[in-house]
Write an enzyme that holds these catalytic residues in place. Structure first.
Site, PDB file in Angstrom:
ATOM      1  CG  HIS A 115      -8.506   6.480   2.063  1.00 23.63           C
ATOM      2  ND1 HIS A 115      -8.472   6.215   0.715  1.00 23.63           N
ATOM      3  CD2 HIS A 115      -7.931   5.404   2.660  1.00 23.63           C
ATOM      4  CE1 HIS A 115      -7.899   5.044   0.512  1.00 23.63           C
ATOM      5  NE2 HIS A 115      -7.554   4.535   1.682  1.00 23.63           N
ATOM      6  CD  GLU A 118      -2.991  -1.025   2.303  1.00 24.76           C
ATOM      7  OE1 GLU A 118      -2.876  -0.120   3.143  1.00 24.76           O
ATOM      8  OE2 GLU A 118      -3.885  -1.882   2.361  1.00 24.76           O
ATOM      9  CG  HIS A 160      -9.365   6.876   6.119  1.00 23.71           C
ATOM     10  ND1 HIS A 160     -10.367   5.926   6.042  1.00 23.71           N
ATOM     11  CD2 HIS A 160      -8.193   6.182   6.224  1.00 23.71           C
ATOM     12  CE1 HIS A 160      -9.831   4.716   6.097  1.00 23.71           C
ATOM     13  NE2 HIS A 160      -8.516   4.843   6.219  1.00 23.71           N
ATOM     14  NE  ARG A 173      -4.166   5.291   9.702  1.00 24.41           N
ATOM     15  CZ  ARG A 173      -4.607   4.426   8.789  1.00 24.41           C
ATOM     16  NH1 ARG A 173      -3.964   3.277   8.616  1.00 24.41           N
ATOM     17  NH2 ARG A 173      -5.655   4.688   8.049  1.00 24.41           N
ATOM     18  NE  ARG A 186      -3.959   5.284   3.402  1.00 31.80           N
ATOM     19  CZ  ARG A 186      -4.631   4.511   4.229  1.00 31.80           C
ATOM     20  NH1 ARG A 186      -5.145   5.022   5.332  1.00 31.80           N
ATOM     21  NH2 ARG A 186      -4.803   3.238   3.975  1.00 31.80           N
TER      22      ARG A 186
END
Length: 563
Positions: A246, A126, A356, A391, A295
């Protein structure tokens, strides 16, 4: 002590325990299982059903150095980069070192992860990860499988649970230590109305606060209850300005509100491309990892492209996967898209960023202890120092798992502390409640003025609008009557005001905090943490730490874990 509490009836019933765990996601249930295994009388309180928390919605998976050639050191490096200079390195080192065995214990509890043909754990990539280290289950139903396994274990162990219960305020003893919580059971379960669970240790695992924004991936129960409770109890919160949006949430229209379907980062990890309406891959050249950049970078790139083109969304193109891969690897996302009239097998998916994950929260040490004795926090409600300003993908489930185990070990080691005389009812100034219909106004203000794009002007406008809502509720005759919707709305206002105060104070762009008027990262002035508490008159007071080090929760407590 702030001496603030929600307006609520006095508790009409009470039960006793050694530990009360608030929340039933991976963090809460893991803490409850470990406390029970240590012989502690444990009660789990959850707002809906045991399996209705944010964990159930996690699609991508859980990150840990489980694959051949991967190491905790490499996982640490990726986490520190994503955190944009604000991760607490001892906390990250602890996470990545203890993480692999914690995942194996989760599997021993009953969680069944996807396997390769030769029986090894199947791993994917990811955003922000340089290696395949994301373990997943059911293709894209990892959270649901983890939740199933933990709920089953809780029931097998006979852990006492109170479902459909909104926790209101912290109880303290005459020394100012934690003595339990008050809660309201919503017409179901063993008790009804407001009651109390008296316990010398309280573990907050209440999840996030995504419902403070109009569009979020969070379930409807994510109204910041744990952060608001902790603030009223006198605890400090940190890094609340860092709300991760997100990048790829299914776009359902400009007026869509509430929980929106997530399109997992793992789809990009398997090779999907972000494109604009002309089919141009705009992430190429933006970052070495392109679509798999951290992200905050992807969310900013999507937002910029939308601004440039006057578009409401971008597209995620995974048509090249084919029907078989979609059905096998991403059945949940496939079903969600088709339910909204989009077939990812034949069409690109319209996506836009949505709220998110809260990287900040109630400030803790490496054993999950907060600044209030006896009060612990883990999972999304906590700020352990792991996530920094942004994060890293799939570190959240791991953080909940690792720090829940550490909390249980700390409580078991030191035993329930019962020296003070507990009070069976909350004390302090009663907080006027907001009318439930104000909830949408809070969400609109936060989305417009404190969302992906922020500036001093927009944040000041947000702070003024939120203060006006608070003052309006305190005018004679305007306060709402006690009830779940009013309590939730009042909690949302509390976290919105603190988040806005922190975002206004941080005059730079870092991680997922994007200031249009301060577009650069400023390490010299702002490689610091912002710590916020409430004053007795309910004002958020922000202080800046002197260094980037995560401060101890008490002056005498070291940051490093004790051997």
């Amino acid at each position: 002590m702030t001496g603030i509490r929600l307006h609520a009836p006095e508790p009409g019933w009470a039960i006793d325990a050694d530990v009360v765990v608030v929340g039933s996601g991976v963090a809460g249930l893991t803490a409850a299982l470990r406390c029970t295994a240590a012989g502690l009388r444990t009660v789990v309180v959850t707002k809906a059903n045991l399996d209705d928390g944010s964990t159930r919605w996690a699609q991508g998976g859980i990150a840990a150095a489980l694959g051949e050639g991967d190491t905790p050191g490499q996982h640490l490096d990726d986490t520190l980069v994503a955190g944009a200079g604000l991760c607490d390195e001892p906390a990250v080192r602890l996470l990545v070192t203890e993480g692999p065995d914690a995942v194996r214990r989760l599997m021993a509890t009953g969680a069944d992860f996807d396997r390769t043909d030769d029986g090894e754990i199947a791993l994917t990539r990811e955003g922000g990860h340089h290696r395949r280290r994301i373990a997943h289950a059911g293709g894209d139903a990892t959270g649901a499988e983890i939740s199933r396994a933990l709920v089953e274990a809780i029931r097998q162990q006979g852990v006492r649970t109170i479902e459909h219960a909104l926790v209101l305020d912290l109880l303290k003893d005459d020394e100012g230590r934690t003595a339990g919580v008050t809660l309201h059971v919503m017409g179901e379960g063993q008790h009804d109305g407001v009651g109390a669970v008296r316990a010398p240790a309280v573990v907050l695992a209440t999840g996030g606060m995504g419902q403070v924004f109009s569009a979020t991936t969070n379930p409807s129960v994510s109204t910041g209850d744990g952060v608001a409770l902790a603030l009223r109890a006198g605890a400090e919160v940190s890094d609340l300005e860092f709300v991760q949006f997100h990048p790829t949430v299914l776009f359902l229209g400009a007026g869509a509100e509430g929980q929106q379907p997530l399109v997992s980062e793992a789809v990009r990890g398997e090779g999907a491309h972000l494109v604009d309406a002309d089919g141009v891959r705009f992430m190429l050249g933006q970052h070495e990892l392109a679509e798999l950049a951290p992200r905050d970078i992807v969310a900013k790139a999507i937002t910029r492209r939308m601004q440039q083109q006057g578009a409401e969304h971008m597209y995620l193109d995974a048509r090249h996967f084919g029907a078989e891969m979609w059905e096998h690897r991403f059945p949940t996302i496939l079903a969600a898209c088709r339910a909204h009239g989009i077939d990812p097998v034949t069409d690109p998916i319209p996506v836009a960023p949505a709220a998110h994950y809260a990287s900040g929260g109630v400030r803790t040490d490496l054993r999950g202890r907060t600044t209030v004795p006896g009060l612990y926090a883990c999972g999304e409600v906590a700020c352990t120092g792991v996530h920094g300003a942004n994060r890293l993908a799939s570190n959240s489930l791991l953080e909940g798992l690792v720090f829940a185990e550490r909390i249980a070990a700390d409580i078991a080691e030191h035993g329930p502390h019962r020296e003070g005389v507990p009070h069976t009812e909350p004390r302090g100034t009663v907080l006027a409640l907001l009318a439930p219909e104000v909830r949408r106004e809070i969400q609109r203000v936060m989305t417009r003025d404190a969302g992906v794009l922020r500036s001093a002007a927009s944040l000041t406008a947000a702070a003024d609008a939120l203060e006006a809502l608070r003052q309006d509720a305190e005018e004679e005759g305007k306060a709402a009557e006690p009830g779940v919707d009013a309590w939730e709305t009042t909690n949302l206002l509390c976290v919105a005001r603190v988040l806005t105060a922190a975002a206004l104070a941080r005059e730079e762009t870092r991680g997922c905090h994007w200031r249009e008027d301060r577009p650069d990262r400023d390490d010299e002035r702002w490689r610091r943490h912002l710590v916020v508490r409430l004053t007795p008159d309910r004002r958020p007071v922000v202080r800046t730490t002197e260094t980037a080090d995560f401060p101890p929760v008490t002056p005498e407590a070291p940051r490093e874990p004790q051997p």
